[in-house]
Write a protein that holds these residues in place. Structure first.
Motif, mmCIF file in Angstrom:
data_model
loop_
_atom_site.group_PDB
_atom_site.id
_atom_site.type_symbol
_atom_site.label_atom_id
_atom_site.label_comp_id
_atom_site.label_asym_id
_atom_site.label_seq_id
_atom_site.Cartn_x
_atom_site.Cartn_y
_atom_site.Cartn_z
ATOM 1 N N LYS A 11 -30.310 44.944 -48.215
ATOM 2 C CA LYS A 11 -30.718 45.715 -46.955
ATOM 3 C C LYS A 11 -31.137 45.296 -45.804
ATOM 4 N N ALA A 12 -31.811 44.178 -45.803
ATOM 5 C CA ALA A 12 -32.230 43.380 -44.566
ATOM 6 C C ALA A 12 -30.744 42.728 -43.896
ATOM 7 N N SER A 13 -30.122 42.399 -44.610
ATOM 8 C CA SER A 13 -28.755 41.579 -44.095
ATOM 9 C C SER A 13 -27.949 42.860 -43.373
ATOM 10 N N THR A 14 -27.527 43.733 -44.125
ATOM 11 C CA THR A 14 -26.873 44.665 -43.509
ATOM 12 C C THR A 14 -27.313 45.482 -42.299
ATOM 13 N N ALA A 15 -28.609 45.805 -42.324
ATOM 14 C CA ALA A 15 -29.342 46.555 -41.215
ATOM 15 C C ALA A 15 -29.245 45.221 -40.030
ATOM 16 N N LEU A 16 -29.448 44.006 -40.327
ATOM 17 C CA LEU A 16 -29.531 43.197 -39.184
ATOM 18 C C LEU A 16 -28.049 42.787 -38.627
ATOM 19 N N GLN A 17 -27.057 42.786 -39.570
ATOM 20 C CA GLN A 17 -25.610 42.960 -39.300
ATOM 21 C C GLN A 17 -25.431 44.003 -38.333
ATOM 22 N N TYR A 18 -25.822 45.195 -38.608
ATOM 23 C CA TYR A 18 -25.638 46.523 -37.827
ATOM 24 C C TYR A 18 -26.180 46.275 -36.464
ATOM 25 N N THR A 19 -27.604 45.910 -36.411
ATOM 26 C CA THR A 19 -28.359 45.755 -35.263
ATOM 27 C C THR A 19 -27.666 44.634 -33.952
ATOM 28 N N VAL A 20 -27.107 43.834 -34.675
ATOM 29 C CA VAL A 20 -26.389 42.862 -34.059
ATOM 30 C C VAL A 20 -25.148 43.378 -33.342
ATOM 31 N N ALA A 21 -24.439 44.101 -34.157
ATOM 32 C CA ALA A 21 -23.401 44.567 -33.686
ATOM 33 C C ALA A 21 -23.553 45.838 -32.656
ATOM 34 N N VAL A 22 -24.516 46.706 -32.795
ATOM 35 C CA VAL A 22 -24.839 47.456 -31.720
ATOM 36 C C VAL A 22 -25.162 46.722 -30.437
ATOM 37 N N ARG A 23 -26.150 45.807 -30.721
ATOM 38 C CA ARG A 23 -26.420 44.866 -29.566
ATOM 39 C C ARG A 23 -25.375 44.255 -28.952
ATOM 40 N N ASP A 24 -24.384 43.635 -29.430
ATOM 41 C CA ASP A 24 -23.302 43.110 -29.051
ATOM 42 C C ASP A 24 -22.241 44.125 -28.118
ATOM 43 N N ARG A 25 -22.235 45.303 -28.786
ATOM 44 C CA ARG A 25 -21.221 46.415 -28.065
ATOM 45 C C ARG A 25 -22.164 46.845 -26.561
ATOM 46 N N PHE A 26 -23.323 47.197 -26.900
ATOM 47 C CA PHE A 26 -24.215 47.463 -25.610
ATOM 48 C C PHE A 26 -24.127 46.329 -24.675
ATOM 49 N N LEU A 27 -24.122 45.204 -24.962
ATOM 50 C CA LEU A 27 -23.957 43.877 -23.876
ATOM 51 C C LEU A 27 -22.497 44.036 -23.385
ATOM 52 N N GLU A 28 -21.681 44.181 -24.049
ATOM 53 C CA GLU A 28 -20.212 44.228 -23.653
ATOM 54 C C GLU A 28 -20.217 45.516 -22.611
ATOM 55 N N ALA A 29 -20.566 46.650 -22.956
ATOM 56 C CA ALA A 29 -20.373 47.730 -22.168
ATOM 57 C C ALA A 29 -21.162 47.433 -20.746
ATOM 58 N N TYR A 30 -22.323 46.942 -20.838
ATOM 59 C CA TYR A 30 -23.166 46.554 -19.689
ATOM 60 C C TYR A 30 -22.501 45.593 -18.724
ATOM 61 N N ARG A 31 -21.798 44.619 -19.349
ATOM 62 C CA ARG A 31 -20.946 43.756 -18.643
ATOM 63 C C ARG A 31 -19.766 44.337 -17.955
ATOM 64 N N GLU A 32 -19.344 45.246 -18.628
ATOM 65 C CA GLU A 32 -17.953 45.782 -18.235
ATOM 66 C C GLU A 32 -18.471 46.752 -16.985
ATOM 67 N N ILE A 33 -19.543 47.543 -17.027
ATOM 68 C CA ILE A 33 -20.169 48.321 -15.862
ATOM 69 C C ILE A 33 -20.353 47.384 -14.878
ATOM 70 N N MET A 34 -20.848 46.216 -15.151
ATOM 71 C CA MET A 34 -21.462 45.549 -14.080
ATOM 72 C C MET A 34 -20.348 44.745 -13.042
ATOM 73 N N GLN A 35 -19.082 44.630 -13.860
ATOM 74 C CA GLN A 35 -17.924 44.350 -13.270
ATOM 75 C C GLN A 35 -17.124 45.089 -12.419
ATOM 76 N N MET A 36 -17.339 46.431 -12.626
ATOM 77 C CA MET A 36 -16.698 47.636 -11.924
ATOM 78 C C MET A 36 -17.026 47.451 -10.354
ATOM 79 N N GLN A 37 -15.897 47.983 -9.766
ATOM 80 C CA GLN A 37 -16.004 47.893 -8.077
ATOM 81 C C GLN A 37 -16.263 49.388 -7.651
ATOM 82 N N ILE A 38 -17.144 49.609 -6.937
ATOM 83 C CA ILE A 38 -17.568 50.686 -6.325
ATOM 84 C C ILE A 38 -17.215 51.121 -4.854
#
Length: 109
Positions: A82-109
């Motif tokens: 349970k702990a391993s699965t929950a931690l893997q899920y949390t890390v995957a969500v964090r990675d997606r969030f950081l990826e989206a944040y980097r993409e937003i920061m690279q956008m030119q307005i």
């Protein structure tokens, strides 16, 4: 009756009412998006608390087995998984969030 389609009417009162309706819809849409973001944030925080709970349960089971308080390794393996699965899920969500944040920061307005 929706009066937002009556922009071509020459009456000032009807135009004002139509603009008021449009403005109210815009405000409602902004509030809904704020509520949606808040709900997503609350869910993320709740998932972090759940992950921490699973990790705490795993540590408690490890301590019980190490101290000899229990011989049931089945509960330990369930807690570990349970702990391993929950931690893997949390890390995957964090990675997606950081990826989206980097993409937003690279956008030119």
């Amino acid at each position: 009756m929706d009066i937002s389609s009556l922009y071509n009417i020459s009456s000032g009162a009807v135009k004002a009412a139509a603009e008021q309706t449009y403005a109210a819809k815009q405000v409602a849409a902004k509030e809904k998006s704020k509520d949606l973001f808040g709900a997503i944030l609350d869910t993320a925080v709740e998932n972090l608390h759940t992950t921490n709970s699973y990790i705490s349960d795993m540590e408690n089971e490890e301590i019980k087995v190490a101290l000899g308080e229990t011989d049931n390794t089945h509960d330990l393996s369930i807690a570990l998984q349970k702990a391993s699965t929950a931690l893997q899920y949390t890390v995957a969500v964090r990675d997606r969030f950081l990826e989206a944040y980097r993409e937003i920061m690279q956008m030119q307005i």
